[in-house]
Design a protein around this motif. Structure first.
Motif, PDB file in Angstrom:
ATOM      1  N   ASP A   1       0.787  -1.176   0.074  1.00  0.00           N
ATOM      2  CA  ASP A   1       0.114   0.034  -0.011  1.00  0.00           C
ATOM      3  C   ASP A   1       0.896   1.210   0.028  1.00  0.00           C
ATOM      4  N   LEU A   2       0.150   2.460  -0.261  1.00  0.00           N
ATOM      5  CA  LEU A   2       0.998   3.813  -0.284  1.00  0.00           C
ATOM      6  C   LEU A   2       1.605   4.053   1.071  1.00  0.00           C
ATOM      7  N   VAL A   3       1.182   3.526   2.190  1.00  0.00           N
ATOM      8  CA  VAL A   3       1.843   3.947   3.506  1.00  0.00           C
ATOM      9  C   VAL A   3       3.196   3.162   3.451  1.00  0.00           C
ATOM     10  N   ASN A   4       3.265   1.865   2.921  1.00  0.00           N
ATOM     11  CA  ASN A   4       4.488   0.894   3.120  1.00  0.00           C
ATOM     12  C   ASN A   4       5.483   1.045   1.916  1.00  0.00           C
ATOM     13  N   ILE A   5       5.168   1.679   0.695  1.00  0.00           N
ATOM     14  CA  ILE A   5       5.996   1.566  -0.461  1.00  0.00           C
ATOM     15  C   ILE A   5       7.292   2.478  -0.212  1.00  0.00           C
ATOM     16  N   GLY A   6       7.284   3.519   0.394  1.00  0.00           N
ATOM     17  CA  GLY A   6       8.289   4.410   0.782  1.00  0.00           C
ATOM     18  C   GLY A   6       9.502   3.407   1.871  1.00  0.00           C
ATOM     19  N   LEU A   7       8.742   2.748   2.662  1.00  0.00           N
ATOM     20  CA  LEU A   7       9.460   1.800   3.634  1.00  0.00           C
ATOM     21  C   LEU A   7      10.075   0.669   2.591  1.00  0.00           C
ATOM     22  N   VAL A   8       9.264   0.199   1.857  1.00  0.00           N
ATOM     23  CA  VAL A   8       9.894  -1.057   1.147  1.00  0.00           C
ATOM     24  C   VAL A   8      11.100  -0.480   0.012  1.00  0.00           C
ATOM     25  N   GLY A   9      10.904   0.787  -0.432  1.00  0.00           N
ATOM     26  CA  GLY A   9      12.141   1.386  -1.342  1.00  0.00           C
ATOM     27  C   GLY A   9      13.270   1.913  -0.445  1.00  0.00           C
ATOM     28  N   ASN A  10      12.996   2.453   0.800  1.00  0.00           N
ATOM     29  CA  ASN A  10      14.288   2.579   1.703  1.00  0.00           C
ATOM     30  C   ASN A  10      15.001   1.355   1.978  1.00  0.00           C
ATOM     31  N   THR A  11      14.246   0.271   2.267  1.00  0.00           N
ATOM     32  CA  THR A  11      14.888  -0.839   2.481  1.00  0.00           C
ATOM     33  C   THR A  11      15.752  -1.546   1.284  1.00  0.00           C
ATOM     34  N   ILE A  12      15.359  -1.351   0.174  1.00  0.00           N
ATOM     35  CA  ILE A  12      15.734  -1.760  -0.842  1.00  0.00           C
ATOM     36  C   ILE A  12      17.263  -1.020  -1.105  1.00  0.00           C
ATOM     37  N   ASN A  13      16.983   0.354  -0.947  1.00  0.00           N
ATOM     38  CA  ASN A  13      18.033   1.125  -1.046  1.00  0.00           C
ATOM     39  C   ASN A  13      19.314   0.891  -0.049  1.00  0.00           C
ATOM     40  N   GLU A  14      18.729   0.253   0.942  1.00  0.00           N
ATOM     41  CA  GLU A  14      19.861   0.123   1.992  1.00  0.00           C
ATOM     42  C   GLU A  14      20.521  -1.136   1.597  1.00  0.00           C
ATOM     43  N   LEU A  15      19.744  -2.202   1.046  1.00  0.00           N
ATOM     44  CA  LEU A  15      20.282  -3.279   0.521  1.00  0.00           C
ATOM     45  C   LEU A  15      21.239  -3.203  -0.538  1.00  0.00           C
ATOM     46  N   LEU A  16      21.233  -2.062  -1.343  1.00  0.00           N
ATOM     47  CA  LEU A  16      21.768  -1.798  -2.372  1.00  0.00           C
ATOM     48  C   LEU A  16      22.846  -0.542  -2.197  1.00  0.00           C
ATOM     49  N   GLN A  17      23.116  -0.495  -1.167  1.00  0.00           N
ATOM     50  CA  GLN A  17      24.091   0.743  -0.588  1.00  0.00           C
ATOM     51  C   GLN A  17      23.902   2.008  -1.335  1.00  0.00           C
TER      52      GLN A  17
ATOM     53  N   GLY B   1       6.121  -0.248 -12.563  1.00  0.00           N
ATOM     54  CA  GLY B   1       7.490   0.749 -12.339  1.00  0.00           C
ATOM     55  C   GLY B   1       7.362   1.572 -11.101  1.00  0.00           C
ATOM     56  N   ASN B   2       6.354   1.358 -10.156  1.00  0.00           N
ATOM     57  CA  ASN B   2       6.376   2.319  -9.060  1.00  0.00           C
ATOM     58  C   ASN B   2       7.411   2.309  -8.230  1.00  0.00           C
ATOM     59  N   ILE B   3       8.066   1.136  -8.144  1.00  0.00           N
ATOM     60  CA  ILE B   3       9.094   1.190  -7.160  1.00  0.00           C
ATOM     61  C   ILE B   3      10.424   2.087  -7.732  1.00  0.00           C
ATOM     62  N   LEU B   4      10.290   2.293  -8.830  1.00  0.00           N
ATOM     63  CA  LEU B   4      11.473   3.170  -9.424  1.00  0.00           C
ATOM     64  C   LEU B   4      11.228   4.563  -8.956  1.00  0.00           C
ATOM     65  N   ASP B   5      10.235   5.032  -8.547  1.00  0.00           N
ATOM     66  CA  ASP B   5       9.941   6.426  -8.009  1.00  0.00           C
ATOM     67  C   ASP B   5      10.885   6.280  -6.682  1.00  0.00           C
ATOM     68  N   TYR B   6      11.090   5.283  -6.145  1.00  0.00           N
ATOM     69  CA  TYR B   6      11.853   5.229  -4.676  1.00  0.00           C
ATOM     70  C   TYR B   6      13.365   4.714  -4.698  1.00  0.00           C
ATOM     71  N   VAL B   7      13.739   3.831  -5.928  1.00  0.00           N
ATOM     72  CA  VAL B   7      14.767   3.263  -6.016  1.00  0.00           C
ATOM     73  C   VAL B   7      15.500   3.579  -7.337  1.00  0.00           C
ATOM     74  N   LYS B   8      16.463   4.301  -7.504  1.00  0.00           N
ATOM     75  CA  LYS B   8      16.901   4.436  -8.855  1.00  0.00           C
ATOM     76  C   LYS B   8      17.545   3.477  -9.527  1.00  0.00           C
ATOM     77  N   ALA B   9      17.321   3.214 -10.750  1.00  0.00           N
ATOM     78  CA  ALA B   9      17.931   1.983 -11.606  1.00  0.00           C
ATOM     79  C   ALA B   9      18.823   2.687 -12.500  1.00  0.00           C
ATOM     80  N   ASP B  10      20.210   1.933 -12.791  1.00  0.00           N
ATOM     81  CA  ASP B  10      21.159   2.588 -13.819  1.00  0.00           C
ATOM     82  C   ASP B  10      20.645   2.037 -15.139  1.00  0.00           C
ATOM     83  N   LYS B  11      19.962   0.973 -15.436  1.00  0.00           N
ATOM     84  CA  LYS B  11      19.841   0.416 -16.918  1.00  0.00           C
ATOM     85  C   LYS B  11      18.462  -0.460 -16.706  1.00  0.00           C
ATOM     86  N   ALA B  12      17.835  -0.482 -17.877  1.00  0.00           N
ATOM     87  CA  ALA B  12      16.460  -1.524 -17.814  1.00  0.00           C
ATOM     88  C   ALA B  12      16.556  -1.922 -18.951  1.00  0.00           C
TER      89      ALA B  12
END
Length: 249
Positions: A168-184, A203-214
């Motif tokens: 949900d919208l409440v937790n998507i930011g939390l999920v994104g932040n955790t992925i960012n931590e995993l990926l340093q 592609g919603n997660i890419l609003d929170y996690v930056k990808a280098d290539k797709a």
């Protein structure tokens, strides 16, 4: 870090991946787009070593070692971790115990319940530690549970299958932040040692996690690759019909 060369894969004698090529460098995050049934999850399962995915030709190399025929547990020990879109329920296995085992393997020392609780607090899962893994969890809770296990494992290559689905919208930011931590992502690119491949349909997660290539995958084949923002913008405006026209040429 990971190289896939001319990979062709079958399940029950049915071809599901055909001549797939991909290279993910150390510290890089890549995204994989494609409609349902295009082979995205099959590629991740093959990379992780799920047994029913049979490599018929091609090669997978991880950290310079050929792992094409390596079992799933060996790949995990080498540093490959996966978040499944639909992970199994593990009856009789408490989430606390699952996380503790992973933390102890990573740190090579005993881990207390308090240490586990502190890690679980990052994902608001302290109250889930005494429950069987994924039993009765909502879709978003399952995603956070899977991410907690990855935080405990700290893999060098993180494979994420639709990490934003069911969140949900409440937790998507939390999920994104955790992925960012995993990926340093807090470090400069040249100082990162963790890599990732993110499957995303919308592609919603890419609003929170930056990808280098797709990449765009259809019918078991990688059709094109490029800038994640530009590819996602094209897909959102035109759908996959234009990609399909390229496949049929």
């Amino acid at each position: 870090m990971l190289s896939i060369e001319h990979l062709t894969v079958e399940v029950d004698d049915k071809r599901i991946l055909n001549d797939v090529n991909m290279f993910i460098g150390e510290g890089e995050t890549h995204a994989l787009f494609g409609p349902n049934g295009s082979g995205k999850s099959s590629l991740l399962f093959t990379m992780a070593g799920v047994p029913k995915y049979k490599v018929k030709s091609g090669k997978i190399t991880f950290k310079g070692k050929d792992i094409t025929d390596a079992p799933m547990d060996e790949r995990a020990k080498m540093g490959i971790g996966i978040l499944f879109q639909h992970p199994p329920v593990l009856r009789g296995v408490k989430l606390n115990d699952m996380v503790k085992v992973s933390m102890e393997q990573l740190n090579h020392k005993k881990v207390s319940d308090q240490d586990v609780a502190e890690l679980a607090r990052k994902l608001n899962l302290e109250n889930f530690l005494s429950r069987d893994v994924n039993l009765g969890f909502s879709g978003g809770e399952i995603k956070r549970s899977e991410l907690l296990q990855l935080l405990a494992q700290r893999p060098d290559l993180v494979l994420l299958d639709e990490p934003d689905s069911g969140v949900d919208l409440v937790n998507i930011g939390l999920v994104g932040n955790t992925i960012n931590e995993l990926l340093q992502k807090d470090k400069k690119t040249v100082h990162r040692s963790k890599s990732g491949l993110i499957i995303t349909h919308f592609g919603n997660i890419l609003d929170y996690v930056k990808a280098d290539k797709a990449y765009v995958m259809m019918k078991g084949t990688v059709l094109c690759q490029g800038n994640p923002v530009e590819l996602l913008d094209d897909i959102r405006h035109r759908g996959y019909s234009e990609c399909l026209s390229c496949l049929n040429r």
